[in-house]
Structure formats: C-alpha cells, structure tokens
Write an enzyme that holds these catalytic residues in place. Structure first.
Site, PDB file in Angstrom:
ATOM      1  CB  CYS D 103     -36.416 -82.276   5.804  1.00 53.73           C
ATOM      2  SG  CYS D 103     -36.138 -82.840   7.509  1.00 53.73           S
ATOM      3  CB  SER D 107     -31.249 -84.512   5.402  1.00 55.20           C
ATOM      4  OG  SER D 107     -30.929 -85.705   6.094  1.00 55.20           O
ATOM      5  CB  CYS D 108     -37.097 -86.137   6.132  1.00 54.26           C
ATOM      6  SG  CYS D 108     -36.772 -86.533   7.865  1.00 54.26           S
TER       7      CYS D 108
END
Lengths: 198, 219, 219, 198
Positions: D103, D107-108
């Site tokens: 990501c 911070s996916c």
C-alpha cells in the site's frame, strides 16, 4: 522548521568547529579564505548589485536591450560576474506577464547579482508551491497579481540563473540611478515583490 | 533521483512565511559552513553536481527538517569522507589521523576574490547540432533514474514548447557520478500550468524549466 | 494531496530491513493507540477517509520519521479536536474541561467482536452503468488535488489496461471532506513497469492499482 | 527510523495515557474495549487464519476456484470476515507470475486474514520501492524470483485487500491441513516470501 533549539546550536557549533579544525590542520582550508568568502557575500555581493542593474535598465533602453539579449555580458559591463551567475538571464515583467523565480530541486539563485538566497527561498514550502500555486504564494508576500496577467515561473533546473526586472514604478521619471535603485528590493528581483517608491 | 529534493508540486509544508527582518545567517556556525563548502570545493575532488547529489541523498526526513546549512554540512562530511580527506572519526574528534591529500590545492585567501568572480561556467563547445528548435513541441521523458538528474518529476511525461535553445552545457546526470562532463544542448521548455497540474489549474500559469537534450523527445 | 504519504517510486529511504523477530508492537503505548483509534472511530464523527487524510496532512518530515503508531496518535488528536471531543489542552493536561459530545455512541467492550467482524464495507449500489470494460485501454488522469485522493502520483498520466471492473465503492475524494459517499465504479487497472518508470525498467514488472471511475479516461 | 529513544518512549507513554484518561472520563472510550481490540489482533486474528485459507485452497480445488472468484465469500465459509477484509481478493502465484502486495499510500493490509501489518510494510522503504524495484526488495528478503517470471505488484489504493496464495511446496502430497498451513508464513501471503516445508 528553521528554528534551532539551543541544544542544536551548541551541537552544531561544536561539530562545525571540529571539522574546521581538522581541515585547517590538514592544510586543506585556510581560515582566512573562509572569512573572505563570508565577507564577500555579507558585505560586497548582494541585492544592491541587482538593483543597480535594474535601475540602469529602466534608464537606458540600449542597456535594457543588451540585458535582454545577453544578461551575463550586460552585467559584466558593470563589473558584475561570478559564481552562481555564470549564465545570467534577465526576465522582464510587463503588464501582461509577471515573472517568478524558484529552484524546486535545490537552491539555485543568482548570487552574482543578489547574493545569498533568503531562507524561505531554499525551504520546502516555497520550492513546493511556487510552480503549482504561484498566486497563492504571492498572496503570502502581500502581492496580488491581476487574474489576466500571466504568471511565468522559472524553475532554475540548470546553471542558468534568472533575474527578474520589475516594472518601473510610476512617478519616478527623471530620478537618479541611486533613487531608482532604492525602489528595487531583493524580492522584486525574485518576483515575490514589486518595485515601489520608497 | 526521486529524492526529497524534488519538491515541485508537493503539498503539506504549510505557508512560505517570509520574514522581512531575516538575516542571512541564523547562527555563527552557518557562515563557517558556507565558507568551508566553497573552499573545500576548490580541492577539486568533486563537481558541483556531485555535491548536489550528496545533499539530495541525505535521509529524506532529515533533508526536509534540517536548516539548509545543516544539509550543506552533512553533505560536506559525506564528500570529504568519500574522497579520503576527512574520516568520520576525525570529524567527530577534531583529531587529525592522516595527512590531507591535496593541501597543494588549498584555496588561499588571496585568491578568493578572483575565484568567486570567475565562477564555474558550464557552457561547453559541441560539434553535434541541436536536435530541437525554438517553438518545437516536446515531451519531457518519463524517466526515474536512481542517480542524479535535473529533470523534475512534475514535468516528466508532460508536453511543452521549446522557448529557447541555449547552448551545450555539462550534463549533471553524468558529471555527478564521475562520468565526465558529457556536454549536451540545453533548452528552456515552457509548460502550461494546465498541462502540468490538470484542467482545473489557473490558465494564466506557465512554468519554464531548463532541460538537457536527453530529457526531451519530439511530441 | 501530493503529501508525504504518496511514496510509490520515491527514493533515498534505504533498505527495507525486515526483522524476522519483530513483534507487532514496540512499546506498550502502541497497542493503546491502536485500540483508541479503532474505538474512537465508532463515535461516528469521521470517516476512514477523513482519518487517512488527517495522517497524510501531518508535517511531511514528521510523517517520514515517526513510528507508524505515532502517526496514528497525532492524527487522532487532530480528529478529536476538529470534532470537538478533546481539545489540545485537555489532551496535554489529562484534565477534562468539557463533557464529551457523543458518549451515547461509545463502543462497548461487549460489542467489539461483532463490530470488528462486521467491518465497514464500502461497496454501494449505483444506477449508473460502468464506463469502462475489462480490457479497455485507459489513462490515469493527471490531477493534483489539494484534498484527499487515492490516485497515486506515479500512475497519473500513464496508460494502463482495465483488468477488472469491481463494483461501485464509496469515493474517498468526497468522503474524506464531508462530501458524502458519492459512490463510483471501481476498477483494477494494470500498468507495465516500463510505462510507469521508463524504458530501462524490467519488462517483467506490472503494477495494479484500484482506481475510481473519475481517475480514468479513455486512451 | 523506528527506534524510539527512551525519552521518546517516556513522552509517548505519558501522552497516550493522558489522552486515554480524557477519553475514558468523558465516556467516549471504554478501556475494556481497547483491551478487547488489542486482544483480537494480538491473539485471535493473525496470519494463522490466512495460512488455513491457503492450505485449504491447495487441498480443495473447488475451494480454490471459489476463492479465486470471490475471496470474501470463500473465507466467510471458514468463519473469517471483518475489518480491513471486507472486499478480499486472492491472487495466485504460478510459475509465470509472482504476486506482491503493497500500500504505497498508507498501510492497507488484509487484517481479516493476516492481522496487523509488520512495521516494514508500513514504512517508507518498502512502500517507495515495492512498485518500482520489487526484485530488489525481494532480494532483501532473501528471495530471488526467476527473471522470466512476471512480478505483479498490487498497490492497495482502495478498499480491496489482497491475499497472495503462494505455490504449494513440492513433496507435500497428502499432507494434512495443519501440516500444509505450517508451510505458509505471513510473508508468503504478502509476496515477500514463498511457502516452504518447515
């Protein structure tokens, strides 16, 4: 961002002194040369030189033409040359176009005519925004450029250095070179100001 | 390199906040760094391009928060260590461990005025004719080199017009990395703000960059 | 926004340095920040998109050097102050000055399991048909909004191919700024590494991004 | 970058405690809810869940097909759902293509099957380089992908979450689901590792 806490000042003072000590003891740098470099840009080379160039361009159309054609040669007539001014270009403000100078990639600046750049010129806020939102930046300098006036931003990505020639203020007909030069601030020659009667 | 120095178009840094009463230096160590940086360059170990690359290669978070002369200082340490003149331990201790390599090229105070007045012109002669002419439509190449370059990210892939053919100049992409001067034609290229930043942009904005021939392709 | 969060293709950060013995948290305050952030979201003052925008709007040099949960913490303070729940002076002093606005929406411990298991789906129904089909050549729009967007800078202006038509999803560009959910079709678009990074790039690289319809135009 | 000095730890500890105090006193957050959230991701939701999904996909071709078609629905059969996994996609490694998830914008990460992301996943070095130089990144994980194998990087720019299904290691024919799951590390499901026999 540019405020140093006292701790930082102490640390940096010590670190810089340590490096200078080593360079001097190794015979690589002469302290008097450092002094001379500092004196050059603190006392002798600064925006007064650029203001003199602008005043002359306002007063002498022939000089203005030479300045437009080859600024490096034209300012050399006035004894101006040197580091960070080896390839100088003069860009002239008109009612149609306002010029603004930036260096997005570092801090390139026409030292030979303006001396050392101010802190804001070298800092992220100006470098980031000048090329994208120059009217917003100019507003922070108290400058409002008419919407119909083009803004041309010069990003100093190579060794060409740009000097803005602001428009001559009204009501200065017949003024001496000294009086005209006093109308020309450093910011006016970066493009973040205008020339104004003092 | 796509480093922290490539700031054109970045956001989030807050207002410019010019200080009308600002002085050139903010602490006594700052002018010493200026002087040492200029004087040490005379030793001839590195080019101006290499020194710029040393600055932009500092840790991004530090580059963005340090005062500018701190950036110069840290980069000067990198350069002096890389070229064998001052080791990190010498710089930290202020104790000389090995003699200097090029004391014979020390910049004498008596030569400062002439050296500064001469500067370091980067214009060179070149047999090859220029590829582009004023008025040509050109596209800035979409390249992302890991080394030094002076083509800012915000113009890459965008179309502009050659405003002026300048002269052949030393190529920073080569000269920063020991690749020699490799001069190329330099052009001033103007882009509309709308081409750079999108259709919503002020139509009265144009941006000029100076671009070496390899940075451009016909469009 | 072209903020510090938009890291794709940036350089100078050094090696990734994975630590095989790493624990999820590095200090006891970190899990508390995780828990507070998740719990406070239940108050319903802000969307996930607004919280992301609060993080990317932190000072760039701080964003790049802070541990990740510090970023979450500072953004949580911003959100709580913006929505009138906790003032900066309350957070600094640990002294309550005004009552909370939405205690009635407090997330009870007994509901945590079901809330986390349900999550927050962003798929929505939409009457409008999709504009693009799988296989279509599309160009990512060259836009540089000052607000929140999820179109990374490294694909803007570049040409890719629609790999999949997903579903209508909540649009972050609107939803981060109180503009409502404004759902749009979402597509997965694949770009070749050479298209993104230049001709020198490894031909065996491709990059997929998920892009809302307004991020794309026919190419 | 992620090392906190003791000073920072003390300051952050105090600041975080102060905020929690205020939130609790205002009735906005229940401390037991914080504890429960932490327990969920420390003890119950983590890469073991994802490894179970991978093991089943290796063992049951029908499940693998359902996983490829609609991963959210397929993992729900196993009782897996939730935050940061609402729209799950499984991407399958083959001899022709190695998948890697990143990501770049925040911070996916697929919490529902992998738990919380490791620090490096959220940090600038990985987020900056994964989309441009994935082979260089993988080399830092000790992983060398054949030059003729395509590397497909999935940048998690929306609410879709990506789970890499690594290739089944050779010599694991007939292994139990548990034994197979033990071959599947967290990194193998991000794409910075491969599944290997323990």
């Amino acid at each position: 961002m540019h405020d140093l806490s006292d701790d930082d000042t102490e640390t940096m003072t010590a670190r810089v002194r340590a490096l200078e000590t080593v360079l001097v003891e190794k015979g690589l740098v002469e302290p008097a040369a450092i002094d001379e470099i500092i004196a050059t840009y603190s006392e002798r080379v600064g925006p007064k030189l650029g203001a003199g160039v602008v005043a002359r361009a306002w007063s002498e159309p022939d000089f203005a033409s030479r300045l437009a054609a080859d600024a490096t040669a034209a300012v050399a007539e006035m004894g101006i040359s040197g580091r960070q001014g080896e390839h100088l270009n003069a860009v002239f403000n008109t009612g149609m176009r306002h010029n603004l100078v930036v260096c997005t990639l570092c801090s390139c600046y026409p030292w030979s005519v303006l001396g050392l750049p101010p802190t804001w010129y070298k800092s992220p806020p100006y470098r980031a925004r000048a090329v994208r939102d120059p009217r917003g930046v100019l507003a922070e300098f108290g400058l409002s450029v008419a919407p119909e006036t083009e803004i041309r931003v010069w990003d100093s990505t190579a060794e060409l250095r740009y000097l803005v020639i602001p428009e001559r203020p009204e009501g200065t007909e017949g003024w001496s070179a000294e009086a005209l030069a006093a109308c020309v601030s450093r910011d006016a020659m970066i493009g973040t100001g205008l020339a104004v009667r003092p | 390199m796509n480093g922290p120095q490539d700031l054109g178009g970045q956001m989030g840094f807050g207002p410019v906040a010019p200080d009308p009463d600002e002085t050139l230096f903010h602490a006594p160590w700052e002018p010493r760094v200026l002087g040492m940086t200029v004087a040490a360059a005379s030793l001839g170990h590195w080019t101006l391009d290499e020194s710029r690359h040393a600055r932009e290669s500092l840790p991004p978070a530090d580059y963005l928060r340090w005062p500018y002369y701190r950036i110069w200082f840290e980069a000067l340490l990198v350069l002096l260590a890389r070229h064998g003149e001052v080791s990190p331990s010498e710089a930290a201790s202020a104790q000389v461990e090995r003699p200097g390599r090029r004391p014979g090229r020390r910049l004498e105070a008596s030569r400062v005025a002439s050296v500064l007045a001469r500067g370091g012109p980067t214009e060179r002669s070149l047999d090859a004719p220029e590829r582009f002419a004023a008025g040509d439509r050109v596209r800035a190449v979409n390249m992302h080199p890991e080394g030094h370059t002076r083509l800012p990210r915000y113009v890459r892939g965008r179309i502009g017009r050659v405003e002026a053919v300048r002269a052949p100049h030393v190529l920073p992409d080569a000269n920063a990395h020991g690749g020699g001067e490799a001069p190329e034609w330099l052009y001033t290229v103007v882009f509309s703000g709308q081409e750079l930043w999108g259709a919503e942009t002020d139509p009265g904005l144009s941006v000029a960059v100076d671009a070496w021939e390899r940075y451009l392709e016909p469009a």
